[in-house]
Scaffold this motif. Structure first.
Motif: not given
Length: 527
Positions: A224-225, A228, A232, A459, A461, A464-465
């Motif tokens: 995720v990190y 993002e 992205e 989640t 998030k 999206k990741a």
């Protein structure tokens, strides 16, 4: 007289009753036929091969005896020994596959005291060599890399009690500050999950077997990190480039996200796909959304003008400055299902569903003959060859509509084609357009296969990741890159550059000529 009147009334009432019963019987027979049709289709979807092509032999995937099945007809092994003093054979298919791999050479020689002729006792000399080739697999290894940065100070400033400057040696920035994540580690976890379909809990077990305790929560945080902060910006740059094209494809599929605010865990969400066409740089983008509403493609494609290949979903209708191009593969599939829904005894008969399928096949046969032409030539030939077939097919559809039961599989195939007709014939407008939307279906397939392995996102998030990472790796694959090597290169570069600088991002795009050769996929020798 009264008896005659009563008898006449009785006969009339009986005739009406007979008519009513006959009508009810016909309706019930139609319902039974429809349920039988749906049952046959359900059985085929559940047990039969999913391909619409006819097969003479079973091609179902054998999950538990795959090795045995694949080994039944083994390809010819390469020549094991090559005598160098004789005529060297041309490299075969196997040698072609191996030519890009690094070679580790192990030489086997006689000890000096053994180099004696067993016949006469004289010294032996090296006459030739024999070569045996085999593959050596090196499993993934984990090791700790310590970045030791030297700090420098000034002796004179220290002696004279002046403010002493501390000078640090340059060191690359980490992918995630305060974390054990390295460019190679994050790239590996992402590749395992999004390319190989290995969920994080299995990666956690794999690392544990190697003596490393990395929880799936830690691995998820890495993904995720990194998505993002570093992927992205590249995704957004690819999005802007996609909107500049004039031919795109779109599709969507379901996704389950467990912890969406205000929604039950079993609620269905969606992953939308947008990608470029045949004559543009390959760009494949995924977008997570909570619903299948028409507002999502409208927002994502804001600014796009041109042709959009879609299926029959109405959510794409109403896009400004966009011409929708229908999918003949979907139309053909409707007639194929109508044919398969019939009893086995009727499928070989000259039924109407087979005739509709034949029209679709004629169009696809024309496309196969035109595939190597230029767009301009293909446009002209389509008008000559495909236009008459379309006109004939449309007249046939209008005629068949009067006789087909609307709720039957055949009736639904008729209604689909007539309802989509403007989109279905749109491929004639430009020679660059395609007759189907299979390009987007192929691009969404990796996600669908991966979804079977890891089932859901935890989640929004995380969803999206996942969409972001899928976009990067699938675009990389389409541009001939090695997904792992490309991701590793990105995570080495992106933390150390200005990700808001468009010119910097352009040099890192999957189709950039400035990418190093190390990230490009080696030729596979035809496999």
């Amino acid at each position: 007289m009264n008896n005659i009147v009563v008898a006449a009334e009785t006969i009339e009432s009986l005739e009406k009753r007979i008519q009513r019963l006959e009508q009810e019987n016909a309706e019930l027979a139609a319902k039974v036929a429809w349920y039988e049709e749906q049952f046959r289709l359900s059985q085929r979807r559940r047990f039969a091969a999913s391909s619409e092509r006819s097969k003479t032999t079973s091609e179902q995937l054998e999950l538990f005896n795959e090795a045995e099945v694949e080994a039944q007809t083994p390809p010819p092994e390469p020549t094991v020994e090559t005598v160098t003093v004789r005529r060297v054979k041309k490299p075969g298919q196997r040698e072609e596959k191996l030519k890009e791999l690094p070679v580790e050479r192990i030489e086997h020689r006689l000890a000096e005291e053994e180099q004696v002729c067993p016949q006469c006792g004289d010294a032996l000399h090296e006459m030739s060599t024999e070569v045996r080739r085999e593959l050596k697999i090196i499993p993934a290894q984990v090791k700790v890399v310590e970045h030791v940065r030297q700090l420098y100070s000034c002796r004179r400033c220290e002696r004279e009690e002046i403010q002493t400057p501390i000078v640090k040696a340059p060191m690359p920035k980490p992918v995630q500050p305060g974390s054990l994540a390295s460019p190679s580690a994050v790239a590996y976890v992402m590749t395992q999950k999004y390319v190989e379909g290995m969920p994080l809990y299995r990666q956690e077990q794999q690392f544990e077997r190697q003596g490393l305790a990395l929880s799936r929560q830690t691995l998820a945080n890495w993904i995720v990190y990194s998505a993002e902060h570093w992927l992205e910006p590249l995704y957004e740059r690819m999005h802007r480039e996609l909107l500049n094209q004039d031919i795109l494809h779109a599709d969507e599929t379901t996704l389950q996200v467990l912890r969406e605010p205000g929604r039950a865990a079993e609620t269905t969400s969606y992953l939308w796909l947008y990608r470029t066409g045949r004559y543009s740089p390959p760009i494949v983008l995924y977008e997570y959304q909570r619903t299948r509403a028409a507002e999502h493609p409208k927002a994502f494609l804001n600014g796009f003008k041109g042709y959009l290949h879609v299926d029959g979903y109405a959510g794409y209708n109403g896009l400004a400055d966009v011409t929708l191009v229908g999918c003949w593969a979907h139309a053909r599939r409707k007639f194929d299902e109508a044919l398969k829904s019939l009893p086995a005894s009727k499928r070989s008969a000259p039924v109407a569903a087979k005739e509709g399928l034949a029209y679709c096949n004629r169009l696809f046969a024309i496309e196969r003959d035109l595939k190597d032409l230029t767009p301009e030539e293909r446009y002209r030939r389509r008008l000559e060859l495909s236009r008459p077939v379309l006109d004939e097919f449309l007249a046939w559809l209008v005629e068949q509509k009067e006789h087909a039961l609307p709720k039957s599989a055949f009736g639904q195939a008729i209604q689909y084609c007539l309802g989509q007709w403007g989109k279905l014939e749109a491929f004639l407008k430009d020679g660059r357009l395609e007759i189907d939307n299979n390009r987007s279906e192929r691009s969404i397939k990796p996600f669908v296969i991966g979804r079977k392995n890891w089932l859901f996102a935890n989640t929004p998030k995380g969803a999206k990741a996942s969409a972001t990472v899928y976009s990067i790796v699938e675009t990389a694959k389409e541009n001939g890159l090695n997904p792992y090597e490309y991701l590793r290169y990105l995570f080495e570069r992106l933390p150390n550059v200005d990700v808001n600088d468009t010119s910097v991002l352009d040099r890192l795009l999957p189709w950039s000529p400035e990418l190093p050769e190390s990230v490009r996929r080696r030729p596979s020798g035809g496999t």
